[in-house]
Design an enzyme around this catalytic site. Sequence first.
Site, PDB file in Angstrom:
ATOM      1  N   ARG A   1       0.829  -1.221   0.000  1.00  0.00           N
ATOM      2  CA  ARG A   1       0.000   0.000   0.000  1.00  0.00           C
ATOM      3  C   ARG A   1       0.855   1.260   0.000  1.00  0.00           C
ATOM      4  O   ARG A   1       0.388   2.329  -0.397  1.00  0.00           O
ATOM      5  CB  ARG A   1      -0.995  -0.037   1.165  1.00  0.00           C
ATOM      6  CG  ARG A   1      -2.077  -1.113   0.952  1.00  0.00           C
ATOM      7  CD  ARG A   1      -3.082  -1.155   2.066  1.00  0.00           C
ATOM      8  NE  ARG A   1      -2.523  -1.514   3.345  1.00  0.00           N
ATOM      9  CZ  ARG A   1      -2.358  -2.762   3.791  1.00  0.00           C
ATOM     10  NH1 ARG A   1      -2.730  -3.785   3.045  1.00  0.00           N
ATOM     11  NH2 ARG A   1      -1.824  -3.002   4.969  1.00  0.00           N
TER      12      ARG A   1
ATOM     13  N   GLU B   1       5.051  -9.459  15.264  1.00  0.00           N
ATOM     14  CA  GLU B   1       4.454  -9.967  16.502  1.00  0.00           C
ATOM     15  C   GLU B   1       4.641 -11.494  16.597  1.00  0.00           C
ATOM     16  O   GLU B   1       5.038 -12.023  17.623  1.00  0.00           O
ATOM     17  CB  GLU B   1       2.964  -9.599  16.515  1.00  0.00           C
ATOM     18  CG  GLU B   1       2.329  -9.701  17.867  1.00  0.00           C
ATOM     19  CD  GLU B   1       0.865  -9.295  17.799  1.00  0.00           C
ATOM     20  OE1 GLU B   1       0.444  -8.719  16.771  1.00  0.00           O
ATOM     21  OE2 GLU B   1       0.161  -9.580  18.778  1.00  0.00           O
TER      22      GLU B   1
HETATM   23  P1  AMP Z   1       4.296  -2.066  11.722  1.00  0.00           P
HETATM   24  O1  AMP Z   1       5.568  -2.635  11.170  1.00  0.00           O
HETATM   25  O2  AMP Z   1       3.835  -2.755  12.964  1.00  0.00           O
HETATM   26  O3  AMP Z   1       4.370  -0.559  11.893  1.00  0.00           O
HETATM   27  O4  AMP Z   1       3.148  -2.385  10.663  1.00  0.00           O
HETATM   28  C1  AMP Z   1       2.999  -1.598   9.564  1.00  0.00           C
HETATM   29  C2  AMP Z   1       2.607  -2.379   8.332  1.00  0.00           C
HETATM   30  O5  AMP Z   1       1.577  -3.326   8.603  1.00  0.00           O
HETATM   31  C3  AMP Z   1       2.067  -1.441   7.289  1.00  0.00           C
HETATM   32  O6  AMP Z   1       2.523  -1.859   6.022  1.00  0.00           O
HETATM   33  C4  AMP Z   1       0.565  -1.552   7.435  1.00  0.00           C
HETATM   34  O7  AMP Z   1      -0.056  -1.483   6.179  1.00  0.00           O
HETATM   35  C5  AMP Z   1       0.328  -2.906   8.092  1.00  0.00           C
HETATM   36  N1  AMP Z   1      -0.593  -2.822   9.243  1.00  0.00           N
HETATM   37  C6  AMP Z   1      -0.292  -3.053  10.537  1.00  0.00           C
HETATM   38  N2  AMP Z   1      -1.351  -2.928  11.342  1.00  0.00           N
HETATM   39  C7  AMP Z   1      -2.384  -2.580  10.541  1.00  0.00           C
HETATM   40  C8  AMP Z   1      -3.772  -2.266  10.769  1.00  0.00           C
HETATM   41  N3  AMP Z   1      -4.309  -2.297  11.996  1.00  0.00           N
HETATM   42  N4  AMP Z   1      -4.532  -1.933   9.699  1.00  0.00           N
HETATM   43  C9  AMP Z   1      -3.999  -1.887   8.462  1.00  0.00           C
HETATM   44  N5  AMP Z   1      -2.718  -2.176   8.185  1.00  0.00           N
HETATM   45  C10 AMP Z   1      -1.908  -2.510   9.195  1.00  0.00           C
END
Ligand code: AMP
Length: 171
Positions: free
Chosen positions: A59, A96
Amino acid sequence: MHELEKHIRDIPDFPKPGIVFKDITPLLKDPGAFRRTVEILEEQIRPLDPDLLLGIESRGFLFGGALSYKMDRGLIIARKPGKLPYDTDSVSYDLEYGSATLELHKDAISKGQRVLIVDDLLATGGTAAACAKLVRDQQGIVAGHAFVVELKFLDGRKKLEPDPVSSILAY
Ligand code: AMP
């Protein structure tokens, strides 16, 4: 309430129980909302003076591509393993459950170029921090990070310090 908030759809328990997925597809489908999103992000990141935008699969490609066009800056892409055709650098990071890897073409960044990292959403910050490492490994400078949505309670900004972080909608 922010004008763009109504274009983000909450999907409970996707992709697994307990996660509320922030679905940006309604925002993409609405031409006014998508344009406004790109305009707001561009205003926020213009002072950071990037040479390149880095879009994170998948995205991040949508917003990174639009910003690249609007700002007249090049676009580079961080992709999941095995997708990029030329030689790559790669970074692995913890999720996670388990881990993930992203790749960047070896010649994506020239020394000293300012790179602005773009994704749809900031959660824990692990993905964006991994991309920042790829930038620095290629001797680029992280100009900052831009997201449409930020999940504040996960404190992802902390992982990106001291680099500037922009977002439009915070939850
Ligand atoms: P992080 O590495 O935990 O910051 O996760 C970010 C990535 O996971 C991004 O590419 C987001 O598109 C996706 N992502 C994580 N949590 C969500 C959520 N609650 N809704 C949509 N996309 C998420």
